[in-house]
Design an enzyme around this catalytic site. Sequence first.
Site, mmCIF file in Angstrom:
data_model
loop_
_atom_site.group_PDB
_atom_site.id
_atom_site.type_symbol
_atom_site.label_atom_id
_atom_site.label_comp_id
_atom_site.label_asym_id
_atom_site.label_seq_id
_atom_site.Cartn_x
_atom_site.Cartn_y
_atom_site.Cartn_z
ATOM 1 N N SER A 157 42.670 74.666 82.827
ATOM 2 C CA SER A 157 42.415 75.343 84.098
ATOM 3 C C SER A 157 43.431 76.445 84.339
ATOM 4 C CB SER A 157 42.454 74.345 85.258
ATOM 5 O OG SER A 157 43.749 73.809 85.404
ATOM 6 N N LYS A 170 53.845 72.740 81.418
ATOM 7 C CA LYS A 170 52.933 72.789 80.278
ATOM 8 C C LYS A 170 53.508 73.536 79.077
ATOM 9 C CE LYS A 170 49.032 70.736 81.691
ATOM 10 N NZ LYS A 170 48.381 69.625 80.958
#
Length: 318
Positions: free
Chosen positions: A73, A50
């Site tokens: 999350s 990410k």
Amino acid sequence: MNLAMIEAAAARLAGHARVTPLLHAPLLDARFGKRVLVKAECLQVTGSFKFRGAWAAVSALPEGTRGVLAYSSGNHGQGVALAAARHGLPSVVVMPADAPEVKIANTRAYGAEVVLYDRAAQDRDALGAALCAERGLVLVKPFDDPEVIAGQGTVGLEIAEQARAAGVEAGDVLVCCGGGGLSAGIALALEARAPGLRLRTVEPAGFDDMARSLAAGERLRNARASGSVCDAILTPAPGELTFPVLQRLAGAGIAVSDDQALEAMALAFTHLRIVLEPGGAVALAAALFTPTSDPVICVASGGNADAVVFRDALARFG
């Protein structure tokens, strides 16, 4: 979204993101009767792929940007928090209250303000939109953003080069999939750089909205928002931008059980000495426990494992 955008993202990421290795364990191959190559994005900055998309998006923002917001999350939030901090920008990350504590703590440690919400009762998109309007923040989406997809596509550039060096010109590339940003970016890169490699998405059983959508030819939603240990990839539905890319380029999707993901975590530690979180282990689980090509490449997308979950995986399957 095209190869030029991915190459531009790679140039901006140079010196900031790691080129992660493509790992191989002969004993793992012998046990499962196929050659398994593991792209270890668990070793990426902030512990997951990410960071690539976050840096690509934040580094492309115009001057005068007041700050950024992400909903996550945990892994996307950590990436955005660190990318924003290194660009001198404040960040707010909207996270589900049931996210692993290690992800919440690390997101705060990277400099973000964390706003928690109830995954089952609150709309994170609406919450994020209200905060953006109130504070003048720019939303960095977790997957449905062209620059984020381009950043994740740099994983595909590396896979193409590393697979070629390993003598692999054809086969399946299995990718952990939530909304599809990583999968779409890799698919675009492979189309241009390694057309013999076919991307296949991997999701938790019961939350395989991308696999079902690819089979149906239209975007379908998951019936539930929670209920799997693979918290990192529990998204409501495929992305509006990512689904058309995968509909054109991806093979059939795969779903694996939570137990298979946990066993893959234990096997990754035993044979490769890497730590994976459940959502980051589903592609390896698919490579080991479902029919795939030989050789097969899988992306170990994240290593931000909750300590209790990791100990349980080792105790049960180690």
